[in-house]
Scaffold this active site. Structure first.
Site, short mmCIF file in Angstrom:
data_model
loop_
_atom_site.label_atom_id
_atom_site.label_comp_id
_atom_site.label_asym_id
_atom_site.label_seq_id
_atom_site.Cartn_x
_atom_site.Cartn_y
_atom_site.Cartn_z
N GLY A 84 -45.94 -15.69 -27.77
CA GLY A 84 -46.61 -14.81 -26.82
C GLY A 84 -47.94 -15.36 -26.36
O GLY A 84 -48.53 -16.23 -26.98
N ASP A 206 -52.89 -11.13 -33.11
CA ASP A 206 -52.93 -10.11 -34.16
C ASP A 206 -53.83 -10.49 -35.34
O ASP A 206 -54.09 -9.67 -36.21
CB ASP A 206 -51.52 -9.85 -34.71
CG ASP A 206 -50.60 -9.22 -33.67
OD1 ASP A 206 -51.11 -8.78 -32.63
OD2 ASP A 206 -49.38 -9.19 -33.90
N ILE A 357 -52.23 -6.78 -20.43
CA ILE A 357 -53.51 -7.09 -19.79
C ILE A 357 -54.41 -7.81 -20.78
O ILE A 357 -55.06 -8.81 -20.44
CB ILE A 357 -54.18 -5.79 -19.30
CG1 ILE A 357 -53.34 -5.13 -18.22
CG2 ILE A 357 -55.60 -6.07 -18.79
CD1 ILE A 357 -53.83 -3.75 -17.82
N ILE A 358 -54.43 -7.32 -22.01
CA ILE A 358 -55.31 -7.89 -23.03
C ILE A 358 -54.89 -9.31 -23.40
O ILE A 358 -55.72 -10.22 -23.46
CB ILE A 358 -55.32 -6.99 -24.28
CG1 ILE A 358 -56.00 -5.66 -23.96
CG2 ILE A 358 -56.03 -7.69 -25.45
CD1 ILE A 358 -55.90 -4.63 -25.07
#
EC number: 2.7.1.11
Length: 434
Positions: A84, A206, A357-358
């Site tokens: 990601g 994360d 968005i983040i």
């Protein structure tokens, strides 16, 4: 006791860097392979080692070596980004290319498009040559200049591709799955007796890579989330019994949700994967939420994407291309259940999911500095012939750690830690949740 990094062989080439060989904290100098940093700095560990005579667990200090394994003028490096998106990927790519070119003057650096797919010729992606001029501005943008993908490819095929293209060093920027993948590539390279260095730069928004202080992009994530939480609070407080639910990233660990709540202290509840909370009954979430509405007439709830999965018992387990469990949507579920529960009082719910968005935002100043330094240290280790390692900060010092040590388990929030206690104090949520 120490983590033992692998080396491709004797380093016989003189480094082109003009550095001091004298050790000292205030001198930018070469690092000797014997230099180690203690992992556990606690007094308890010191006393234990003093009493038992055990050597403390040590990590290899990163930095430029005086002797290189690779001859720079004949060295080809490759860079691949997987998994990601995360703020700072382009900064790391840029840093690697700049360090290889300006520090060492290597022959060529190539970019591998679309993750590990790019190392499978059948996918037809080809390669792109990376030069300082081509990457000089990419740090201004989020995402990845090279593109990414999830899922594995044949390890044998990827190694065939590296050998066929005379690649000497492979830099893999990615999270847990990417790091396991590049370690498998390194293992296959060793079996064949080839001399190719593989290096991991830990990337996970994360912040759940074990042992290391933090992964890049993490600080940007809750920096970008902060104004979103502020606006969510405005929405909630602008209505009678207004409730704002904001779902943030955090598949197995709740560091983003917890840190965002601390950075923007308008949050009243933080629900994370580490908590086995219940919704109904005494000491359930609904009870706490109702008390909040009775006293303050609004509530802001931050929930990590992996939180509350115990509430979906009986549903089929589905995995993504990387082998990660695809979690049920706790945000939508929470909104539905709150609406169903609070039929006895009027409520207004706003649900916000800013995850994409983040993760697509460009790195902030702090992460930009961190990414550049990670890149430089990764390059120094690779040129010295070290392989199957990650570069990161531990106890605020840059070190090299074997990939196998950081992929044994994921880092999680300790619900009895000072960090989580800070979150509870900031939000005011009851201790009994989770």
């Amino acid at each position: 006791m120490k983590f033992q990094n692998r080396n491709l062989g004797p380093a016989n080439y003189e480094s082109p860097l003009q550095l001091s060989t004298v050790r000292g904290d205030n001198i930018f100098n070469f690092v000797d392979d014997s230099e180690r940093l203690i992992f556990d700095l606690s007094r308890e560990n010191y006393d234990h080692c003093l009493k038992t005579g055990e050597e403390p667990l040590c990590l290899e200090k990163s930095g430029p070596r005086q002797k290189l394994f690779f001859d720079p003028k004949n060295t080809t490096a490759a860079v691949v980004t997987c998994g990601g998106l995360c703020p700072g990927i382009n900064n790391v790519i840029r840093g690697i290319v700049m360090a290889l070119h300006y520090f060492y003057g290597i022959k060529k650096t190539i970019g591998v498009p679309y993750g590990y797919e790019g190392l499978n010729p059948e996918m037809g992606h080809g390669f792109v040559e990376l030069t300082p001029d081509k990457v000089k501005d990419i740090h201004q943008f989020g995402g990845t200049f090279l593109g990414s993908s999830r899922g594995g490819q044949s390890v044998a095929t990827m190694v065939d591709t590296l050998i066929a293209n005379e690649v000497d060093i492979l830099f893999a920027i990615g999270g847990d799955g990417t790091l396991k993948g590049v370690d498998a590539i390194g293992e296959e390279i060793e079996k064949r007796g080839a001399k190719i260095s593989v290096v991991g730069v830990p990337k996970t928004i994360d912040n759940d890579i074990d042992l290391i202080d933090k992964s890049f992009g993490f600080e940007t994530s809750f920096d970008v989330a902060s104004p979103i939480l502020r606006d969510a609070h405005n929405e909630a407080s602008g209505a009678y019994n207004g409730i704002s639910i904001i779902k943030l990233m955090g598949r197995d660990s709740g560091f983003i949700a917890a840190s965002a709540a601390l950075a923007m202290p308008t949050v009243n509840f933080v629900l994370i994967p580490e908590m086995a909370f219940k919704l109904e009954g005494p000491h359930g979430f609904f009870e706490a939420l109702e008390k909040r509405l009775e006293s303050k007439k609004h509530a802001v709830i931050v929930v990590a994407e992996g939180a509350g999965q115990q509430l979906f018992e009986g549903t089929d387990v589905v995995k993504d291309a990387s082998g990660n469990i695809k979690h049920q949507d706790i945000g939508v579920y929470l909104k539905k259940r709150i609406s169903e529960h609070f039929t006895h009082i009027p409520i207004t719910i706003k649900y916000i999911d800013p995850s994409y968005i983040i993760r697509s935002a460009p790195a902030n100043s702090s992460d930009s500095v961190y990414c550049s330094r990670l890149a430089y240290h990764a390059v120094h280790g690779a040129m010295a012939g070290k392989t199957r390692f990650v570069v990161s900060k531990v106890n605020n010092r840059f070190v090299y750690i074997p990939i196998t040590e950081v992929t044994k388990k994921r880092k999680k929030i300790d619900l009895e830690s000072e960090f989580w206690f800070s979150v509870l104090q900031s939000t005011g949520q009851p201790f009994f949740l989770g």
